[in-house]
Structures are given as structure tokens and as C-alpha cells.
Design a protein around this motif. Structure first.
Motif, PDB file in Angstrom:
ATOM      1  N   MET A 269       0.817  -1.224   0.000  1.00  0.00           N
ATOM      2  CA  MET A 269       0.000   0.000   0.000  1.00  0.00           C
ATOM      3  C   MET A 269       0.848   1.271   0.000  1.00  0.00           C
ATOM      4  N   TYR A 281       1.875   6.975   0.564  1.00  0.00           N
ATOM      5  CA  TYR A 281       0.921   5.904   0.252  1.00  0.00           C
ATOM      6  C   TYR A 281       0.512   5.879  -1.213  1.00  0.00           C
ATOM      7  N   GLU A 286      -5.385   0.574  -3.779  1.00  0.00           N
ATOM      8  CA  GLU A 286      -4.307  -0.118  -3.050  1.00  0.00           C
ATOM      9  C   GLU A 286      -4.029   0.509  -1.680  1.00  0.00           C
ATOM     10  N   ARG A 287      -4.213   1.835  -1.569  1.00  0.00           N
ATOM     11  CA  ARG A 287      -3.929   2.505  -0.291  1.00  0.00           C
ATOM     12  C   ARG A 287      -4.698   1.865   0.879  1.00  0.00           C
TER      13      ARG A 287
END
Ligand code: PMP
Length: 423
Positions: A269, A281, A286-287
Motif C-alpha cells: 500500500m 501511500y 491499493e492505499r
């Protein structure tokens, strides 16, 4: 015409007998059964594709990534959301509960100044208000109650009508200029009532509040369009929409997801991580997806979404409504009380009921002895039970595989319950 009998045949589990009776499964609000194509999608993934996503220069890793991302697109299409071409709006979670905790934690982080100026819109302070309803599942109530405690904000709620509907007509009164977050269920997992969310969403936006929809009990049963509804965030679980357990989805408007600070931290992430300063990030989704994802299950959830769209949500809705009409006849049996609206309009086939003077466990066991699976307990929604003067109830809930004949059988068995327990 959709042949629902053929659809039923796609569920291997339904062919069995329970206590020498053919299994009648009326517990889909807890978890739905899985059609063959979903089971196959998961095992096929393990047999032919299995690899971690997004990393690794090998062929399987790239096939796995494609399958994972395609699954999100399929899920997005089911709910009228976008995925792809810079409009990634679907975050993978481990379930609706995880999605709600992600949001509450993230808002809490923003309240402590995390996420910088971009996240300021999610920050809460003493005097601000969070609005829920008395019909909420504990998965909504508790994370936002905790957020209120963490930030000093005040928790407020919509009350219910006598038949358990959320009083959306009170929106102007309950949602005020101080309201920052409104989190409401689309369909109650106890009463089956569909919330008139339009009024609530309009009012939330009028005062600049964020609107979060708990879509756990609507995605499996109703044709929903999150863009059209204009919700800011929505959560639901794959296992209630004929997909696997351990997976859920969080929808967020793209600009909101981009501004939202992360809630979970770990691998996959970050763009950059250092020892002496905070990490940078990745962009959403995905974060919000730290750690290894349940790829096989997400792929199978994508298969479930496609399968539902193929049948057609309008067909599913109509089929289940006819079964609901039969189930609601429970209310006509002496000593039985349906908790929720008693006509099949503006509700789904989740029908909770009380049997006067008989413990729900005893009722559930009687049904089970005839091969009929119903749920007993408070269904993780104690305030709504308290509203009806109860602590627990019985709950029959429909899925695509149920038939009107099964519903009639359930009602006949309920009459036997009445005789057996001398109600
Ligand atoms: N909200 C509602 C309305 C539900 O019915 C459920 C599941 N019973 C949840 C939230 C939580 O879903 P999960 O347990 O899959 O995280």
C-alpha cells in the motif's frame, strides 16, 4: 422467462436431506448458498492461476492480477459503480464489517490530523454529529459509536415507525448543520424494510455531510445504482451475494477515496517507505488494501456478480417478492407476530417473527427437525429488537433458490409450532 427451478439446480448443497427431510434453506440473510459457477471460479483460480497480485514478473502473477482487477469491474457493474480508467471506486475488504471499520478508523485518523489538508473534510470534533438509525446492524452502530467517543462528536439516530421502518420523514430534523456523517442501512436485516434513503441522502448533502450506505441486504436482492443514488460510500459482503466468505467491498466516490487517509498499514500500500519519516501511500484502491488479498475469493465474487446480472436483478426481485408474500402469512397465525412491514411492497424477503411465549431457540429447533433452516437470536441488531419489546426473534430469509412452495411449507410448519407449543 427465467427458469428459477433450473437456477436452484445450480446449488449443489441444496440437494441434501437434513433430518431425513429435503433441505429448505431460509437463512440467506446470514449467508447465501453458492452456485456451481462460483465454486468453480474459486477452485479454477487455485488450479490454473494462483499467484500473488501486482508483484512478480512471472506469467501467473500477471494472470492473477488481471483476474483480480476484472472481478472488481464485474462487481462495480452489478451496483452501478465504476472501475478502471482512473475511476477505481471499488476497494476490497474482508467484509462489510471491515469496510465500515475502515471508514470509521480513517475518519478518526483524519480527526487527528492524519492525511493532511486533503483529509480535513473527514475530520470530526466535539459538537459535530454522526447520524445512524435504530435499525442498524451492530457493524454500523458500533464503529460509528466508537468514532463519536474517539472524537467527542455526538451520536444521533433516526427512530422507527411501529412496523420498524426508519423515520426518513424526520431527516430535516435529525440531520443538522452540525452533522458530518450519516450511516444508514439500505435494507434492515431484521425487518426486511427498504429504507427511503433518497430523502436522507438529499438532506445529508444539503448540510455537507457524508452519506454511507450499508448495502449488505440490498445488493443480493435489489437492482441498485450507487451513482444514481449519489451515495458517498457503500459497503457490502460477497458471501450474502452468492460469493465466498472473507470478502467484501467498499465503494467510494473517486475524489473522496483519493482524499481519504489509510486505516490499515502494511505491505502493498506504499509507494515509498523510510525509517525516519512517514510513508508515501499509493492511490486508491491499493492505499486501503494492506497485506495479501483474498484473490481467489475476489475472483469468485466477480463470478457471482456476473451470474446475478445474467439472471437479472429485476427478475430476482420479482421472484423473491412472490415468496415473501407467502412468508408474510406467518403474521396470520395466532400468537405469531411479524417484526416489520406486513405487505410485500418496499421490503425484501427477510421476515423476522416472534412466537408469543416460546423461546426463538425452541422454534428454530422445531423448524430444523423438519429440515427447514431459519435463524434465531438478535441478528446483531439489538436496538431494533428492543423497539419491538424483544431481545431475540426467529428469522426466515429468502434467496434466489427458494420457491413459493417452500414458503408455504414453512408457514404450515409454523402452524405445527403453534400446536406443539400450545400457543
Ligand atoms: N449490515 C447488515 C445489514 C448485515 O446484515 C450484515 C451481516 N449480517 C452486516 C452489516 C455485516 O456483514 P459481515 O458480517 O459480512 O461483515
Amino acid at each position: 422467462m427465467v427458469a428459477f427451478n433450473d437456477i436452484r439446480d445450480q446449488f449443489p448443497i441444496l440437494g441434501q436431506k437434513i433430518h431425513r427431510h429435503p433441505l429448505v434453506y431460509f437463512d440467506s440473510a446470514a449467508t447465501a448458498q453458492k452456485p456451481r459457477c462460483v465454486i468453480d471460479a474459486e477452485s479454477n483460480f487455485y488450479e490454473t492461476i494462483n499467484a500473488g497480485v501486482h508483484r512478480g514478473a512471472h506469467e501467473l502473477a500477471s494472470r492473477s492480477t488481471v483476474a483480480f482487477e476484472e472481478a472488481r469491474t464485474k462487481v462495480a457493474k452489478l451496483v452501478g459503480a465504476a472501475y478502471g480508467e482512473g475511476q477505481e471506486e471499488i476497494v476490497v475488504t474482508s467484509g462489510a464489517t471491515a469496510g465500515l471499520n475502515l471508514l470509521a478508523t480513517s475518519f478518526g485518523n483524519a480527526s487527528q490530523g492524519r492525511g493532511g489538508h486533503e483529509a480535513a473534510g473527514f475530520a470530526l470534533k466535539p459538537g459535530d454529529e454522526i447520524v445512524v438509525s435504530k435499525a442498524e446492524h451492530h457493524s454500523v452502530l458500533l464503529p460509528f459509536q466508537e468514532l463519536a467517543l474517539r472524537t467527542g462528536a455526538t451520536l444521533k439516530w433516526f427512530d422507527l415507525t411501529d412496523d420498524g421502518r426508519i423515520r426518513s420523514d424526520m431527516a430535516d430534523e435529525i440531520i443538522t448543520e452540525r452533522t458530518k456523517v450519516v450511516a444508514i442501512t439500505h435494507v434492515s436485516n431484521v425487518t426486511g424494510a427498504i429504507t427511503d434513503v433518497e430523502l436522507i441522502i438529499r438532506r445529508a448533502h444539503e448540510v455537507g455531510a457524508l452519506f454511507i450506505l450499508d448495502a449488505c441486504q440490498s445488493v443480493p436482492h435489489l437492482d441498485i445504482d450507487l451513482h444514481q443514488m449519489d451515495v458517498d460510500f457503500a459497503v457490502w459482503s460477497a458471501h450474502k451475494m452468492y460469493g465466498p466468505t472473507g470478502v467484501g467491498f467498499l465503494y467510494g466516490k473517486r475524489d473522496l477515496l483519493e482524499a481519504l487517509p489509510p486505516a490499515n498499514f502494511g505491505g502493498s500500500m506504499v509507494e515509498l517507505a523510510w525509517m525516519d519519516k512517514p510513508a508515501q501511500y499509493m492511490q486508491p484502491p491499493e492505499r486501503f488494501e494492506a497485506g495479501t488479498q483474498p484473490v481467489a475469493q475476489v475472483v469468485a465474487a466477480g463470478a457471482a456478480a456476473d451470474w446475478m446480472r445474467e439472471i437479472g436483478m429485476a427478475n430476482i426481485e420479482a421472484h423473491e417478492r412472490s415468496i415473501t408474500a407467502e412468508l408474510l402469512k406467518l403474521n396470520d397465525i395466532a400468537g405469531f407476530r411479524v417484526l416489520g412491514p406486513v405487505d410485500e411492497r418496499n421490503r425484501i424477503g427477510t421476515v423476522s417473527f416472534d412466537v408469543q411465549g416460546v423461546h426463538p431457540h425452541d422454534v428454530g429447533q422445531f423448524f430444523d427437525s423438519k429440515g427447514i433452516a431459519v435463524r434465531v437470536g438478535h441478528h446483531c441488531a439489538q436496538p431494533v429488537h428492543r423497539h419491538f419489546g424483544l431481545f431475540a426473534s426467529n428469522r426466515a430469509s429468502t434467496g434466489v433458490y427458494n420457491t413459493a412452495e417452500e414458503a408455504r411449507q414453512l408457514v404450515e410448519t409454523a402452524d405445527e409450532v403453534r400446536l406443539f407449543f400450545g400457543v
